[in-house]
Design a protein around this motif. Structure first.
Motif, PDB file in Angstrom:
ATOM      1  N   THR A 136       0.827  -1.150   0.144  1.00  0.00           N
ATOM      2  CA  THR A 136       0.107   0.088  -0.056  1.00  0.00           C
ATOM      3  C   THR A 136       0.909   1.290   0.033  1.00  0.00           C
ATOM      4  O   THR A 136       2.164   1.270   0.355  1.00  0.00           O
ATOM      5  N   VAL A 137       0.249   2.485  -0.508  1.00  0.00           N
ATOM      6  CA  VAL A 137       0.985   3.782  -0.551  1.00  0.00           C
ATOM      7  C   VAL A 137       1.278   3.932   0.862  1.00  0.00           C
ATOM      8  O   VAL A 137       2.330   4.332   1.169  1.00  0.00           O
ATOM      9  N   LYS A 138       0.414   3.810   1.720  1.00  0.00           N
ATOM     10  CA  LYS A 138       0.548   4.353   3.172  1.00  0.00           C
ATOM     11  C   LYS A 138       1.781   3.420   3.938  1.00  0.00           C
ATOM     12  O   LYS A 138       2.530   4.236   4.429  1.00  0.00           O
ATOM     13  N   GLY A 139       1.534   2.109   3.608  1.00  0.00           N
ATOM     14  CA  GLY A 139       2.552   1.386   4.060  1.00  0.00           C
ATOM     15  C   GLY A 139       4.025   1.864   3.396  1.00  0.00           C
ATOM     16  O   GLY A 139       4.961   1.808   4.145  1.00  0.00           O
ATOM     17  N   PHE A 140       4.260   1.889   2.341  1.00  0.00           N
ATOM     18  CA  PHE A 140       5.363   2.516   1.716  1.00  0.00           C
ATOM     19  C   PHE A 140       6.181   3.586   2.487  1.00  0.00           C
ATOM     20  O   PHE A 140       7.306   3.617   2.620  1.00  0.00           O
ATOM     21  N   TRP A 141       5.201   4.733   2.660  1.00  0.00           N
ATOM     22  CA  TRP A 141       5.501   6.001   3.390  1.00  0.00           C
ATOM     23  C   TRP A 141       5.913   5.897   4.805  1.00  0.00           C
ATOM     24  O   TRP A 141       6.525   6.541   5.516  1.00  0.00           O
ATOM     25  N   SER A 142       5.136   5.022   5.440  1.00  0.00           N
ATOM     26  CA  SER A 142       5.100   4.738   6.785  1.00  0.00           C
ATOM     27  C   SER A 142       6.164   4.025   7.379  1.00  0.00           C
ATOM     28  O   SER A 142       6.774   4.058   8.547  1.00  0.00           O
ATOM     29  N   ASN A 143       6.541   2.848   6.473  1.00  0.00           N
ATOM     30  CA  ASN A 143       7.591   1.961   6.849  1.00  0.00           C
ATOM     31  C   ASN A 143       9.042   2.777   6.877  1.00  0.00           C
ATOM     32  O   ASN A 143       9.439   3.117   5.882  1.00  0.00           O
ATOM     33  N   LYS A 144       9.812   2.533   7.826  1.00  0.00           N
ATOM     34  CA  LYS A 144      11.049   3.489   8.099  1.00  0.00           C
ATOM     35  C   LYS A 144      12.071   2.860   6.702  1.00  0.00           C
ATOM     36  O   LYS A 144      12.882   3.655   6.266  1.00  0.00           O
TER      37      LYS A 144
END
Length: 391
Positions: A346-354
């Protein structure tokens, strides 16, 4: 046993059984199991390289990744591409209840159960990407990176028609299929060379009876290439770097420095304007790329500060400094590595995962710095001609 998708060849006293599998088909895994258990081959060739094999054996675990080492070894873009492919595969799995690559896993398991030798027959994916990277040129690389970033945002469902096409394609081919259309030269490293590599590995597999588990798209090419001899060392070489880009990478900074230096000598006020133009264009675009990746404020400032200097020294890159600082300030935790294969979906996961955020910072900061160098360099030359040569 159904002979559909099975090709039998006799070559130099060996019996070769090629199974043309569909990477997104449950039936393919069942057929692989049936063929290996029935034929009891001496060797089973799998369309995997060591890296992808270890990934499967470890259950796609990323826990041992050293993010600092990835950045220092300049492998951030490669890792990001691998993660994009993982994201694409997971999107298929979620939409159709399919586990891509299941036939390869089944091939490994059945080979182990029957005592057959496992032969990892595909070329190292890093070599394939390096040869792809070499073939597309500077603007092609920029477009490829943009395609990668765009694919993160794309949440479009895959149609049944597209799924049917995927069933006859190699997973790597299908992931890069649109880009391959735009750059026909990619067919050579992505398909043709891998056909040759796979064919040679199958020929050299130990024993008299060999089963090869392959993407259906490779079978026609392998049937032809297996009649010839291929140099695996030559096919595994990283492409030699052209001297022209290296020379250009040094000449342009020297030209910019020369123009700014002469302008300070001729008109110090204009020299300041040229310097500010170079600094601002480079810094702003590198900082913007870092900000888009949600970098820490200090990381954004670092990208702004270092970009004007790294753009003048080809052995350095703004993204490396920004990425290393981000990794230091927001050091990834064990959870980030454990959930990496899920977060890339997901887009959210891509940006939230450090971890993925750091990779995005490296790529986008470098992309921004490159764009800033082009615009800034053009503006420096424009100001020079208008205020020095024109006056």
């Amino acid at each position: 046993m159904s002979e559909e998708n099975i090709t039998r060849l006799q070559l130099d006293g060996k019996e070769l059984i090629l199974i043309g599998t569909a990477h997104v088909s449950k039936q393919s895994a069942e057929q692989v199991k049936e063929v290996i258990e029935t034929e009891r081959p001496d060797s089973v060739c799998i369309e995997l390289d060591e890296q992808r094999y270890q990934s499967i054996k470890a259950g796609n675990s990323w826990k041992d990744m050293d993010i600092f080492k990835v950045i220092k070894e300049k492998k951030a873009t490669l890792l990001l591409m691998n993660l994009i492919i993982s994201s694409f595969q997971r999107r298929l799995a979620k939409q159709f209840g399919i586990k891509p690559g299941q036939e390869m896993i089944q091939g490994i398991e059945s080979a182990e159960q029957t005592g057959a030798t496992i032969v990892l027959a595909d070329r190292n994916i890093q070599i394939t990407f390096a040869r792809i990277w070499h073939n597309v040129g500077l603007f092609g690389r920029a477009k490829l990176l943009l395609e990668i970033i765009y694919s993160i945002f794309s949440n479009d469902d895959i149609s049944e028609e597209e799924l049917e096409k995927l069933k006859t394609q190699d997973m790597l081919n299908s992931t890069l299929r649109e880009f391959t259309v735009a750059f026909p030269k990619l067919k050579v490293p992505l398909i043709d060379e891998r056909d040759q590599y796979l064919a040679q590995k199958i020929k050299e597999a130990p024993g008299k009876k060999i089963v090869a588990v392959l993407g259906a798209a490779h079978v026609p090419g392998i049937k032809e290439e297996i009649k010839k001899d291929h140099d695996l060392k030559a096919l595994s070489k990283r492409p030699a770097k052209s001297k022209a880009p290296i020379m250009i990478a040094w000449i342009i900074p020297l030209l910019i420095l020369g123009i700014i230096g002469y302008t300070f000598y001729a008109n110090p006020t204009v020299g300041v304007d040229l310097t500010m133009s170079w600094v601002l264009w480079n810094g702003i675009f590198a900082a913007l790329g870092t900000a888009i990746a949600f970098g820490h404020p200090l990381t954004v400032i670092t990208a702004f500060v270092v970009a004007p200097f790294t753009s003048l020294y080809p052995l350095l890159a703004a993204g490396w400094f920004a990425g290393l600082l981000e990794a230091y300030i927001r050091k990834p935790k064990v959870r980030d590595f454990e959930t990496l294969s899920e977060d890339v979906f997901t887009v959210k996961g891509f940006w939230s995962n450090k971890v993925t955020r750091i990779l995005l910072i490296v790529v986008l900061a470098n992309l921004g710095s490159t764009l800033g160098s082009i615009i800034g360099g053009a503006d420096v030359i424009r100001l020079f001609f208008r205020n020095i040569l024109g006056g």
